[in-house]
Enzyme design. Structure first.
Site, PDB file in Angstrom:
ATOM      1  N   CYS A 131       0.671  -1.249   0.008  1.00 21.97           N
ATOM      2  CA  CYS A 131      -0.077   0.003   0.121  1.00 21.97           C
ATOM      3  C   CYS A 131       0.910   1.009  -0.042  1.00 21.97           C
ATOM      4  CB  CYS A 131      -1.013   0.030   1.301  1.00 21.97           C
ATOM      5  SG  CYS A 131      -0.247  -0.460   2.713  1.00 21.97           S
ATOM      6  N   HIS A 243      -2.944   6.469   4.782  1.00 20.32           N
ATOM      7  CA  HIS A 243      -1.390   6.629   4.745  1.00 20.32           C
ATOM      8  C   HIS A 243      -0.984   7.928   4.481  1.00 20.32           C
ATOM      9  CE1 HIS A 243      -1.163   2.484   5.745  1.00 20.32           C
ATOM     10  NE2 HIS A 243      -0.788   1.770   4.980  1.00 20.32           N
TER      11      HIS A 243
END
Length: 342
Positions: A131, A243
């Site tokens: 990711c 994130h």
């Protein structure tokens, strides 16, 4: 043409997001099968707003007749069942770390290297990257095309959803315990995550880097350019979803802020929100549920000849996992399976 799609790990955070993303993007399905462990068999998961799927057991499922498998059950499970599905004739898009660095398995971010999808025929498996790597290379690609990247230094601030439901539960439970003056229990993370930062994601390697940091370096080279050195510090942050990355890039050739900003604004999958005023940037709280990689705080690095700094955030469950996998499937059916059928 419509396709029979199986979602492996359908009851997990990413599996549920894959099902939602398939529905949101109106992927051409003839049937969707939800698969998970024996423990989850018989439970129900949503597919879009109106459809409910009964979860079937992965260990006894016969993949014959399945066209595409979107798999996110964990690396050890994928190691067994992704090859099994591929042997039955399905194309597997695997979201785990198990196959990413195998040379005959393409590692794909559709905005960066969609041409690599053609190599799926070697194993019947396409790997979805980590990711944190996905959002960084989406932002790096237009800059690399413009001025050729010489070196990347990145610090990540990664949400607890990257560690699954257990990570999210631990942040919630620890936060509640602190407010209630109760003991703070640790189960998933190595240190307290509530109101804290943990500079440790995945296992430590012999050179002192963690495996997450290693993944960012080697995956970037496989996806974008084998000659780009990357050094990373990966930090777990007390955030549920999203994130964040502070990225420093040194280039071979001159590049101005204006040129970089224009290239990023025109790049697929990137949204630039960069105003040098209060609130003129994007934080992880604002990217949850969104598809884009958001770039902010773009500025020159005066310490090197051709350097830039930027901040990027993205929903790690969507672009960092589910959306990227579905986008791979979209290219697969448009450029490969659809033409094959025709």
């Amino acid at each position: 043409m419509a396709y029979k799609v199986a979602v492996v790990g359908a009851t997990g955070n990413v599996g549920r997001e894959i099902l939602q993303t398939l529905a949101d993007r109106q992927f051409p399905v003839s049937e969707v099968v939800a698969l998970a462990s024996e423990r989850s068999a018989g439970s129900e998961v949503s597919f879009g707003e109106d459809d409910v799927l009964k979860v079937q057991r992965l260990d006894t499922y016969n993949f014959k007749g399945v066209d595409i498998v979107l798999s996110s059950p964990g690396a050890k499970v994928s190691a067994v069942f992704s090859p099994k599905a591929a042997s039955a004739g399905a194309v597997v898009i695997d979201n785990t770390s198990h196959f990413r660095m195998e040379p005959d398995v393409p590692l794909v971010v559709p905005e960066v290297n969609p041409h690599a999808i053609a190599n799926y025929t070697k194993r019947g498996i396409i790997a979805n990257p980590n990711c944190s790597t996905i959002q960084m290379v989406v932002a790096l690609k237009p800059l690399h095309d413009l001025a050729k990247i010489k070196r990347v230094v990145v610090a990540t601030y990664q949400s607890v959803s990257g560690a699954g439901k257990e990570g999210m539960d631990e942040l919630f439970n620890q936060t509640r315990a602190i407010y209630m003056n109760s003991p703070v229990e640790r189960r998933k993370f190595t240190k307290q995550i509530a109101f804290n930062l943990i500079p440790h994601i995945d296992v430590f390697m012999e050179d002192g880097y963690t495996k997450e940091e290693w993944k960012m370096a080697v995956e970037t080279r496989k996806i974008l350019d084998p000659n780009i050195p990357v050094t990373a510090t990966c930090v777990r942050a007390p955030i549920f979803i999203g994130h964040s990355e502070a990225v420093n890039v040194e280039f071979e050739n001159p590049i101005s802020e204006e040129e970089a900003r224009s290239a990023l604004r025109n790049a697929p999958g990137v949204t630039v929100i960069d105003h040098r005023v209060d609130e003129g940037y994007v934080t992880p709280a604002e990217c949850a549920g969104e598809d884009a990689v958001f770039v902010s705080r773009l500025r020159k690095d005066p310490t090197v000849q051709h350097g830039l700094n930027f901040w990027c955030v993205s929903d790690n469950l969507r672009k960092g996992a589910a959306l990227n996998a579905v986008q791979i499937a979209e290219v697969l059916v448009k450029e490969h399976l659809g033409k094959k059928a025709a």
